[in-house]
Design an enzyme around this catalytic site. Sequence first.
Site, short mmCIF file in Angstrom:
data_model
loop_
_atom_site.label_atom_id
_atom_site.label_comp_id
_atom_site.label_asym_id
_atom_site.label_seq_id
_atom_site.Cartn_x
_atom_site.Cartn_y
_atom_site.Cartn_z
N ASP A 148 0.82 -1.22 0.00
CA ASP A 148 0.00 0.00 0.00
C ASP A 148 0.85 1.27 0.00
O ASP A 148 0.69 2.14 0.85
CB ASP A 148 -0.92 0.03 1.23
CG ASP A 148 -1.65 -1.28 1.49
OD1 ASP A 148 -2.07 -1.92 0.52
OD2 ASP A 148 -1.79 -1.66 2.66
N GLU B 152 -11.56 -0.04 -2.90
CA GLU B 152 -10.71 0.54 -1.86
C GLU B 152 -9.57 1.30 -2.53
O GLU B 152 -9.54 1.44 -3.75
CB GLU B 152 -10.17 -0.56 -0.92
CG GLU B 152 -9.28 -1.57 -1.60
CD GLU B 152 -8.92 -2.76 -0.71
OE1 GLU B 152 -9.37 -2.81 0.45
OE2 GLU B 152 -8.19 -3.65 -1.18
#
Length: 345
Positions: free
Chosen positions: A31, A244
Site C-alpha cells: 500500500d 478501496e
Amino acid sequence: MPEDSIEHIDFDELNKKAISKPLVKHIYTADPSAHYFNGKIYIYPSHDVDAGEAFDDLGSHFAMEDYHVISMDSVNSEAVDNGVALHVDDVAWAEKQMWAPDAAHKNGKYYLYFPAKGYDGIFRIGVAVSDSPVGPFTPQPEAIKGSFSIDPAVFEDEDGSYYMYFGGIWGGQLQRWRTGAFNASQPDSPTAHLPEDNEPALLPYVAKMTDDMLEFAEKPKAIEILDENGNLLLNGDNNRRFFEAAWLHKYKGKYYFSYSTGDTHFICYAVGDNPYGPFTYGGRILNPVVGWTSHHSICEVEGKWYLFYHDSSLSKGVTHLRSIKVAEITYNDDGSIQTLTPYKD
C-alpha cells in the site's frame, strides 16, 4: 491473480518478467503512498507481518501493527528503511490492523494519516504529527471526528487546500455506514449490507481538512464515479466500481481519482474537473498483480510520473506478505493513462 492459482507460478520466471523489482526485501511492505518532499521521495507503506491470523474476506490476516517510512534520493537509488515511525501501542484509541496510510506536509510539519480498528471493532482514521518526514510521529489522542472506514489519502491542491479521500468495502466496513451509523449486524460477513448488483455501487468519500490538518473541516461527501453515459457505476460492475485504495493526483489541470476494484484486482482511474468530482471512468492503470490485493499511489518526480504499487512476488504469492514497487506511467495526448501489465509475457 487470485490465490488459488499460485501453485502454477514459477516465481523465478515471474520475477524475471516483472516490470519492476521490490524496493525493499528485508521486510514486507504494501500500500505505498509516495510523496516528493524537499527533493526526495518518501514512501508511506503498510508493514506486513505474518501474525498467524485466519485467512478470511474480512482481512483478519492483514494484522499489521506499525509503520516504517521508506526514503529514496531518486527513483533509481537505494530505498532506505527509516525504522518504526509509529506503532499501534502508541495510539490510545487503536487496537489493531494498522492498514494503508498516507502522509502530508504543511508549514514544516508532517502528518501521518492511518486507519485502525478501535477497541469497539470499528475502523476509524487517525493522524500523527512529526517535524520529520520519516518520523517518529506523535499520534493525536483520538481518531479524527467523523472518520470511518479505511485507506486515507490526502491531496494538496494548488490553492493550498488539503482534502482527504477514503473508504473501502468488505473488511473496510464502508457498507456498514450506508445509513450514516455503523451497522454491526452480521459481523462475520464481509458482504452483508452491500447494494444489489443492479444498484449503484458504494462510493468513496472526501472531506476538506482543517487548517491544522488534524480534523475534517466539513462532513465527508460521497464521490460520484460515472460511466461514459454519466450514470453511476453499478455494484455488479466489479471490473470498474470502487472497492478501496483511493488516491487523487492532478495532471494538466484535471483531477484523477484512482482506486482498486478489489475482487477483480485492477487499479482504475476516473477524471474530473473538481476535487469533489464527479469523476468519469477513464480506464485501467494496472492489470492484476500476484496476490489478492492491489493498492497504489501516483507521484510526480522531476517531471516524470510514477505508479507505486505492490505485489506478492517476493513471498511467492502469500497474499498478506507484499512488496512495494515502482514503475513509470505514460499519459497519452488526450490525458488518458496507458495500462501497465506488471509482468511481461
